[in-house]
Design a protein around this motif. Structure first.
Motif, PDB file in Angstrom:
ATOM      1  N   ALA A  21      41.481  36.854  33.491  1.00 50.00           N
ATOM      2  CA  ALA A  21      40.107  36.869  33.986  1.00 50.00           C
ATOM      3  C   ALA A  21      40.120  36.862  35.467  1.00 50.00           C
ATOM      4  O   ALA A  21      39.325  37.423  35.948  1.00 50.00           O
ATOM      5  N   THR A  22      41.058  36.088  36.122  1.00 47.18           N
ATOM      6  CA  THR A  22      41.040  35.703  37.476  1.00 47.18           C
ATOM      7  C   THR A  22      42.024  36.764  38.114  1.00 47.18           C
ATOM      8  O   THR A  22      41.763  36.960  39.523  1.00 47.18           O
ATOM      9  N   ARG A  23      42.718  37.562  37.462  1.00 45.16           N
ATOM     10  CA  ARG A  23      43.793  38.505  38.117  1.00 45.16           C
ATOM     11  C   ARG A  23      43.685  40.057  37.358  1.00 45.16           C
ATOM     12  O   ARG A  23      44.626  40.508  37.141  1.00 45.16           O
ATOM     13  N   HIS A  24      42.276  40.366  37.094  1.00 44.95           N
ATOM     14  CA  HIS A  24      42.110  41.643  36.409  1.00 44.95           C
ATOM     15  C   HIS A  24      42.248  42.683  37.542  1.00 44.95           C
ATOM     16  O   HIS A  24      42.363  42.436  38.472  1.00 44.95           O
ATOM     17  N   PRO A  25      42.691  43.820  36.799  1.00 44.49           N
ATOM     18  CA  PRO A  25      43.036  44.928  37.540  1.00 44.49           C
ATOM     19  C   PRO A  25      42.096  45.419  38.624  1.00 44.49           C
ATOM     20  O   PRO A  25      42.460  45.966  39.475  1.00 44.49           O
ATOM     21  N   ALA A 141      34.054  29.346  38.316  1.00 45.41           N
ATOM     22  CA  ALA A 141      35.529  29.055  38.899  1.00 45.41           C
ATOM     23  C   ALA A 141      36.238  30.720  38.565  1.00 45.41           C
ATOM     24  O   ALA A 141      37.138  30.914  39.550  1.00 45.41           O
ATOM     25  N   VAL A 142      35.695  31.183  37.598  1.00 43.28           N
ATOM     26  CA  VAL A 142      36.385  32.663  37.528  1.00 43.28           C
ATOM     27  C   VAL A 142      36.063  33.495  38.847  1.00 43.28           C
ATOM     28  O   VAL A 142      37.113  34.057  39.155  1.00 43.28           O
ATOM     29  N   TYR A 143      34.849  33.647  39.269  1.00 44.30           N
ATOM     30  CA  TYR A 143      34.567  34.364  40.318  1.00 44.30           C
ATOM     31  C   TYR A 143      35.260  34.013  41.988  1.00 44.30           C
ATOM     32  O   TYR A 143      35.737  34.459  42.393  1.00 44.30           O
ATOM     33  N   GLN A 144      35.258  32.547  41.713  1.00 42.08           N
ATOM     34  CA  GLN A 144      35.956  32.034  42.887  1.00 42.08           C
ATOM     35  C   GLN A 144      37.368  32.019  42.966  1.00 42.08           C
ATOM     36  O   GLN A 144      37.679  32.727  44.065  1.00 42.08           O
ATOM     37  N   HIS A 205      35.333  31.616  25.474  1.00 44.31           N
ATOM     38  CA  HIS A 205      34.425  32.742  25.399  1.00 44.31           C
ATOM     39  C   HIS A 205      33.996  33.117  26.915  1.00 44.31           C
ATOM     40  O   HIS A 205      33.944  34.174  26.899  1.00 44.31           O
ATOM     41  N   VAL A 206      33.978  32.144  27.792  1.00 48.70           N
ATOM     42  CA  VAL A 206      33.533  32.615  28.939  1.00 48.70           C
ATOM     43  C   VAL A 206      34.575  33.517  29.524  1.00 48.70           C
ATOM     44  O   VAL A 206      34.316  34.699  30.053  1.00 48.70           O
ATOM     45  N   LEU A 207      35.858  33.051  29.239  1.00 43.82           N
ATOM     46  CA  LEU A 207      37.165  34.040  29.910  1.00 43.82           C
ATOM     47  C   LEU A 207      37.256  35.227  29.089  1.00 43.82           C
ATOM     48  O   LEU A 207      37.336  36.245  29.830  1.00 43.82           O
ATOM     49  N   GLU A 208      36.848  35.363  28.114  1.00 42.71           N
ATOM     50  CA  GLU A 208      36.795  36.695  27.337  1.00 42.71           C
ATOM     51  C   GLU A 208      35.733  37.628  27.822  1.00 42.71           C
ATOM     52  O   GLU A 208      35.936  38.604  28.315  1.00 42.71           O
ATOM     53  N   HIS A 209      34.452  37.096  28.035  1.00 46.52           N
ATOM     54  CA  HIS A 209      33.347  37.701  28.531  1.00 46.52           C
ATOM     55  C   HIS A 209      33.719  38.038  30.137  1.00 46.52           C
ATOM     56  O   HIS A 209      33.120  39.146  30.360  1.00 46.52           O
ATOM     57  N   GLU A 210      34.257  37.368  30.720  1.00 48.22           N
ATOM     58  CA  GLU A 210      34.631  37.589  32.244  1.00 48.22           C
ATOM     59  C   GLU A 210      35.622  38.971  32.205  1.00 48.22           C
ATOM     60  O   GLU A 210      35.129  39.792  32.949  1.00 48.22           O
ATOM     61  N   VAL A 211      36.619  39.143  31.317  1.00 44.89           N
ATOM     62  CA  VAL A 211      37.443  40.146  31.128  1.00 44.89           C
ATOM     63  C   VAL A 211      36.733  41.434  30.959  1.00 44.89           C
ATOM     64  O   VAL A 211      36.621  42.464  31.599  1.00 44.89           O
TER      65      VAL A 211
END
Ligand code: HMH
Length: 221
Positions: A21-25, A141-144, A205-211
């Motif tokens: 989620a935090t190092r997405h392409p 946190a994912v966006y940060q 679930h948050v991590l999956e949705h963020e991806v």
């Protein structure tokens, strides 16, 4: 894991998901300076819709804090987050007009609808404060982490995208995320096994949705 709390434990356990989620392409392409601007614009239009749905979710977390938290400062941190969202909506409108992204007729894509529906499912008063604050922390946190990565030394983020990265990658947003993490950890420390497992599922679930959300920038519907 003596002072990092449950969140630290979960981040280690689910490091692959968190990193996804935090190092997405899409983020890596911003950092490399190779991002396709039409992808960036697509992300911007979709995120504006997301943020509008995020406001009632944060309001529900505020309500749960007021009812269920024994720490008065929780409410103030969450209220600060709501105030930041008010600025964020204004910022989106200005930024979108600079980029020529018409926000009034953005069609929410499937991944966005799914994410917003997930947020709606957390509005219910049946959902414990501990579960909701864990999800809230994870979303921020994912966006940060993602946008701060684009601003690190050695990154080649294009000048015209730096302001966007600053929005979530700045130091004070980082401190705010840290406060949310502390609140979540305090709640999780006192939680029953049942609530703990619900909070862990919500985090995943948050991590999956963020991806899936980042994936939308590619453009296939
Ligand atoms: C999809 N996740 C998404 N959009 C945002 N603006 C944030 C998190 C952080 O506020």
């Amino acid at each position: 894991d003596t002072d990092g709390g449950m969140i630290q434990t979960w981040l280690k356990k689910h490091l692959v998901n968190y990193t996804g989620a935090t190092r997405h392409p899409f983020i890596l392409s911003i950092r490399e300076g190779t991002v396709d601007l039409s992808s960036f614009k697509r992300w911007m239009g979709q995120d504006y819709i997301f943020v509008r749905a995020f406001v009632p979710f944060v309001a529900s977390v505020l309500l749960k804090a007021w009812k269920e938290s024994d720490d008065h400062s929780d409410m103030e941190v969450i209220l600060g987050g709501m105030a930041a969202l008010n600025d964020e909506i204004t910022w989106f409108k200005n930024e979108a007009s600079k980029w020529g992204v018409p926000l009034s007729n953005v069609v929410p894509q499937r991944a966005n609808q799914d994410y917003c529906r997930f947020l709606e499912s957390l509005l219910s008063s049946e959902v414990e404060y501990t579960v909701a604050i864990t999800a809230f922390w994870a979303i921020e946190a994912v966006y940060q982490e993602s946008f701060a990565f684009c601003l690190e030394d050695g990154s080649k983020t294009p000048e015209e995208l730096k302001e966007t990265c600053q929005r979530w990658g700045n130091v004070s947003f980082g401190q705010y995320c840290h406060l949310l993490q502390k609140i979540a950890n305090q709640c999780l420390e006192k939680a029953s096994d049942d609530v703990l497992s619900k909070a862990e599922v919500a985090l995943l679930h948050v991590l999956e949705h963020e991806v899936e959300f980042w994936n939308m920038s590619h453009g296939e519907i």
